[in-house]
Design an enzyme around this catalytic site. Structure first.
Site, PDB file in Angstrom:
ATOM      1  CB  THR A   1      -0.909   0.000   1.252  1.00  0.00           C
ATOM      2  OG1 THR A   1      -1.413   1.312   1.466  1.00  0.00           O
ATOM      3  CG2 THR A   1      -0.153  -0.406   2.520  1.00  0.00           C
ATOM      4  CG  ASP A   2      -1.066   5.008  -0.958  1.00  0.00           C
ATOM      5  OD1 ASP A   2      -1.608   4.360  -0.029  1.00  0.00           O
ATOM      6  OD2 ASP A   2      -1.669   5.911  -1.581  1.00  0.00           O
ATOM      7  CD  GLU A   3      -3.238   3.462   4.355  1.00  0.00           C
ATOM      8  OE1 GLU A   3      -3.111   3.476   5.584  1.00  0.00           O
ATOM      9  OE2 GLU A   3      -4.315   3.226   3.776  1.00  0.00           O
TER      10      GLU A   3
ATOM     11  CE1 TYR B   1      -3.204  -2.540   6.019  1.00  0.00           C
ATOM     12  CE2 TYR B   1      -3.146  -0.184   5.529  1.00  0.00           C
ATOM     13  CZ  TYR B   1      -3.213  -1.493   5.102  1.00  0.00           C
ATOM     14  OH  TYR B   1      -3.302  -1.774   3.756  1.00  0.00           O
TER      15      TYR B   1
ATOM     16  CE  LYS C   1      -0.063  -4.549   3.102  1.00  0.00           C
ATOM     17  NZ  LYS C   1      -0.523  -5.885   2.616  1.00  0.00           N
TER      18      LYS C   1
HETATM   19  P1  NAD Z   1      -9.959  -6.921   2.939  1.00  0.00           P
HETATM   20  O1  NAD Z   1      -9.865  -6.617   4.391  1.00  0.00           O
HETATM   21  O2  NAD Z   1     -11.212  -6.616   2.193  1.00  0.00           O
HETATM   22  O3  NAD Z   1      -9.665  -8.466   2.708  1.00  0.00           O
HETATM   23  C1  NAD Z   1      -8.643  -9.157   3.374  1.00  0.00           C
HETATM   24  C2  NAD Z   1      -8.844 -10.655   3.165  1.00  0.00           C
HETATM   25  O4  NAD Z   1      -7.745 -11.341   3.807  1.00  0.00           O
HETATM   26  C3  NAD Z   1     -10.134 -11.199   3.796  1.00  0.00           C
HETATM   27  O5  NAD Z   1     -10.764 -12.088   2.897  1.00  0.00           O
HETATM   28  C4  NAD Z   1      -9.644 -11.943   5.029  1.00  0.00           C
HETATM   29  O6  NAD Z   1     -10.474 -13.031   5.396  1.00  0.00           O
HETATM   30  C5  NAD Z   1      -8.266 -12.409   4.568  1.00  0.00           C
HETATM   31  N1  NAD Z   1      -7.362 -12.662   5.700  1.00  0.00           N
HETATM   32  C6  NAD Z   1      -7.126 -11.857   6.773  1.00  0.00           C
HETATM   33  N2  NAD Z   1      -6.252 -12.457   7.609  1.00  0.00           N
HETATM   34  C7  NAD Z   1      -5.928 -13.650   7.050  1.00  0.00           C
HETATM   35  C8  NAD Z   1      -5.068 -14.716   7.430  1.00  0.00           C
HETATM   36  N3  NAD Z   1      -4.370 -14.685   8.580  1.00  0.00           N
HETATM   37  N4  NAD Z   1      -4.950 -15.782   6.609  1.00  0.00           N
HETATM   38  C9  NAD Z   1      -5.661 -15.846   5.441  1.00  0.00           C
HETATM   39  N5  NAD Z   1      -6.511 -14.871   5.048  1.00  0.00           N
HETATM   40  C10 NAD Z   1      -6.631 -13.799   5.830  1.00  0.00           C
HETATM   41  O7  NAD Z   1      -8.711  -6.191   2.284  1.00  0.00           O
HETATM   42  P2  NAD Z   1      -8.553  -5.512   0.832  1.00  0.00           P
HETATM   43  O8  NAD Z   1      -9.018  -4.121   0.895  1.00  0.00           O
HETATM   44  O9  NAD Z   1      -9.076  -6.453  -0.195  1.00  0.00           O
HETATM   45  O10 NAD Z   1      -6.960  -5.473   0.733  1.00  0.00           O
HETATM   46  C11 NAD Z   1      -6.228  -6.569   0.186  1.00  0.00           C
HETATM   47  C12 NAD Z   1      -4.741  -6.268   0.219  1.00  0.00           C
HETATM   48  O11 NAD Z   1      -4.486  -5.066  -0.518  1.00  0.00           O
HETATM   49  C13 NAD Z   1      -4.205  -5.990   1.623  1.00  0.00           C
HETATM   50  O12 NAD Z   1      -2.936  -6.590   1.718  1.00  0.00           O
HETATM   51  C14 NAD Z   1      -4.096  -4.475   1.716  1.00  0.00           C
HETATM   52  O13 NAD Z   1      -3.062  -4.103   2.585  1.00  0.00           O
HETATM   53  C15 NAD Z   1      -3.784  -4.131   0.281  1.00  0.00           C
HETATM   54  N6  NAD Z   1      -4.219  -2.792  -0.181  1.00  0.00           N
HETATM   55  C16 NAD Z   1      -5.518  -2.383  -0.001  1.00  0.00           C
HETATM   56  C17 NAD Z   1      -5.918  -1.145  -0.476  1.00  0.00           C
HETATM   57  C18 NAD Z   1      -7.354  -0.676  -0.337  1.00  0.00           C
HETATM   58  O14 NAD Z   1      -7.657   0.475  -0.664  1.00  0.00           O
HETATM   59  N7  NAD Z   1      -8.285  -1.513   0.098  1.00  0.00           N
HETATM   60  C19 NAD Z   1      -5.004  -0.307  -1.123  1.00  0.00           C
HETATM   61  C20 NAD Z   1      -3.680  -0.747  -1.287  1.00  0.00           C
HETATM   62  C21 NAD Z   1      -3.313  -2.003  -0.817  1.00  0.00           C
HETATM   63  P1  TYD Z   2     -10.406   4.374   4.810  1.00  0.00           P
HETATM   64  O1  TYD Z   2     -11.424   3.958   3.809  1.00  0.00           O
HETATM   65  O2  TYD Z   2     -10.433   3.764   6.165  1.00  0.00           O
HETATM   66  O3  TYD Z   2      -8.971   4.146   4.090  1.00  0.00           O
HETATM   67  P2  TYD Z   2      -7.489   4.604   4.589  1.00  0.00           P
HETATM   68  O4  TYD Z   2      -7.530   5.060   5.977  1.00  0.00           O
HETATM   69  O5  TYD Z   2      -6.730   3.309   4.450  1.00  0.00           O
HETATM   70  O6  TYD Z   2      -7.064   5.659   3.616  1.00  0.00           O
HETATM   71  O7  TYD Z   2     -10.475   5.955   4.992  1.00  0.00           O
HETATM   72  C1  TYD Z   2     -10.306   6.827   3.894  1.00  0.00           C
HETATM   73  C2  TYD Z   2     -10.334   8.243   4.447  1.00  0.00           C
HETATM   74  O8  TYD Z   2     -11.647   8.521   4.953  1.00  0.00           O
HETATM   75  C3  TYD Z   2      -9.380   8.460   5.618  1.00  0.00           C
HETATM   76  O9  TYD Z   2      -8.822   9.780   5.521  1.00  0.00           O
HETATM   77  C4  TYD Z   2     -10.268   8.376   6.844  1.00  0.00           C
HETATM   78  C5  TYD Z   2     -11.598   8.892   6.336  1.00  0.00           C
HETATM   79  N1  TYD Z   2     -12.813   8.308   6.980  1.00  0.00           N
HETATM   80  C6  TYD Z   2     -13.793   9.153   7.509  1.00  0.00           C
HETATM   81  O10 TYD Z   2     -13.694  10.387   7.455  1.00  0.00           O
HETATM   82  N2  TYD Z   2     -14.893   8.571   8.094  1.00  0.00           N
HETATM   83  C7  TYD Z   2     -15.044   7.223   8.187  1.00  0.00           C
HETATM   84  O11 TYD Z   2     -16.071   6.767   8.764  1.00  0.00           O
HETATM   85  C8  TYD Z   2     -14.039   6.379   7.635  1.00  0.00           C
HETATM   86  C9  TYD Z   2     -14.159   4.889   7.693  1.00  0.00           C
HETATM   87  C10 TYD Z   2     -12.934   6.974   7.025  1.00  0.00           C
END
Ligand code: NAD
Ligand code: TYD
Length: 339
Positions: free
Chosen positions: A125-127, A153, A157
């Site tokens: 992630t970019d985070e 978090y 990562k």
């Molecule tokens: P999500 O929380 O929707 O899904 C995570 C999945 O991982 C779930 O199905 C969960 O059951 C599974 N999981 C959790 N712990 C586990 C374990 N110990 N063993 C096996 N499975 C397990 O997450 P997402 O938003 O789909 O993100 C997926 C990946 O992409 C993550 O690694 C996250 O860091 C990365 N990512 C997410 C975003 C975003 O905006 N959502 C952006 C950049 C990177």
């Molecule tokens: P989120 O979807 O949790 O992603 P991330 O923190 O990984 O970027 O949040 C996106 C942005 O929205 C973040 O700046 C926090 C804000 N946010 C709110 O203002 N209210 C909310 O209820 C949530 C879940 C997030």
């Protein structure tokens, strides 16, 4: 090609499985997922009967179970999506983040070392780069930006990224890493900003905006992320990191207002609440490397992607209503009850 997809019952992993089965119908996809609160087997229903797909309920920290599956399947590629992914939850309870995101990644790489792999891809992630100031719109995260994580978090990562690169340098494991900006689209768990606001607005519930609402995220439609990973595992250079983002920076408040307009709901639903601890101000990706090396560019404009996403949540109410009416209610009360 046999591809292991961990975390495939979650948001991005499931979208990736659909994408890969569609784009590469001759590949075999094996999904390993623990089915935590964020994993939803009903999401994978459309592919459960596909002969090229196998699902196994496995915790990536469970070394024995992971090794057993590698022994059986001998995958060519592993794409690691499995993670605890919600910043707010990591602030409440960091431990499981360190366990899954760091130690789980290590178990997978140890299995790759033992059984051999053509590519281990870490979905990051970019985070991991921390945040950028709002008053310097000229600054972007590049692959050279130092890791400077803010939340448990993002720190977990960042740690995983470093271990992945260490396994490449030390043991020659053929790894790649992608660091993507915020994704949105179908099947995103309703604790994240966009689906949470859609679900609350449809129920005429308050829309909780943290702090001043001016924090900026760089939004990418999930399918564009899936395509980037597909390109990286096929054509990306081993040992390299690729940033993925579409130059689509938006403040949280502008997104929430847009959702109100799309759903024809009043902005009076918006409620400014206590800010998130350590809240990152701005994320913004420079995607030059993946563009010039692999030809990747985002294909979905935000105006279209957000409309498509809102439509999806309207047409698939059962998927998310089941979630928000279950255990999630306790989470919501705990996190938002006193804000
Ligand atoms: P999500 O929380 O929707 O899904 C995570 C999945 O991982 C779930 O199905 C969960 O059951 C599974 N999981 C959790 N712990 C586990 C374990 N110990 N063993 C096996 N499975 C397990 O997450 P997402 O938003 O789909 O993100 C997926 C990946 O992409 C993550 O690694 C996250 O860091 C990365 N990512 C997410 C975003 C975003 O905006 N959502 C952006 C950049 C990177
Ligand atoms: P989120 O979807 O949790 O992603 P991330 O923190 O990984 O970027 O949040 C996106 C942005 O929205 C973040 O700046 C926090 C804000 N946010 C709110 O203002 N209210 C909310 O209820 C949530 C879940 C997030």
């Amino acid at each position: 090609m046999n591809i292991f997809v961990t975390g495939g019952a979650g948001f991005i992993g499931a979208n990736f499985i659909f994408y890969m089965l569609r784009e590469h119908p001759d590949y075999r996809i094996v999904c390993l997922d623990k089915l935590t609160y964020a994993g939803n087997l009903s999401t994978l229903e459309p592919v459960m009967q596909n002969d090229h797909f196998r699902f196994e309920k496995i915790d990536i920290c469970d070394r024995e179970a992971v090794f057993q599956l590698f022994e059986e399947e001998k995958p060519d590629v592993t794409v690691n999506f499995a993670a605890e992914s919600h910043v707010d939850r990591s602030i409440e309870d960091p431990e499981v983040f360190l366990r899954t995101n760091i130690l789980g990644t290590q178990v997978l790489m140890d299995a790759c070392r033992k059984y051999g792999i053509k590519r281990f891809h870490q979905v990051s992630t970019d985070e991991v780069y921390g945040d950028l100031p709002l008053d310097r719109p000229d600054l972007f995260f590049t692959e050279q930006t130092p890791l400077h994580a803010s939340s448990p978090y993002s720190a977990s990562k960042a740690s995983a990224d470093m271990i992945v690169m260490a396994y490449h340098r030390t043991y020659g494991l053929p790894v790649t890493v992608s660091r993507c900006s915020n994704n949105y689209g179908p099947y995103q768990f309703p604790e994240k900003l966009i689906p949470l606001m859609i679900a609350n607005a449809l129920a005429d519930k308050p829309l909780p905006v943290y702090g001043d609402g001016l924090n900026v995220r760089d939004w990418l439609y999930v399918e564009d992320h899936c395509r980037a990973i597909d390109l990286i595992i096929h054509n990306g250079q081993v040992g390299e990191v690729y940033n993925v983002g579409g130059h689509n920076e938006m403040s949280n408040i502008s997104i929430v207002k847009l959702i109100c307009r799309e759903l024809d709901k009043p902005e009076s639903l918006i409620k400014y609440v206590t800010d998130r601890k350590g809240h990152d101000r701005r994320y913004a990706i420079d995607p030059q490397k993946i563009h010039s090396e692999l030809g990747w560019l985002p294909e979905t404009k935000f105006e279209d992607g957000i409309k498509e996403t809102v439509r999806w949540y309207l047409n698939n109410r059962q998927w998310w209503e089941t979630i928000v009416s279950g255990e999630y209610r306790n989470y919501y009360e705990k996190m938002y009850g006193n804000k």
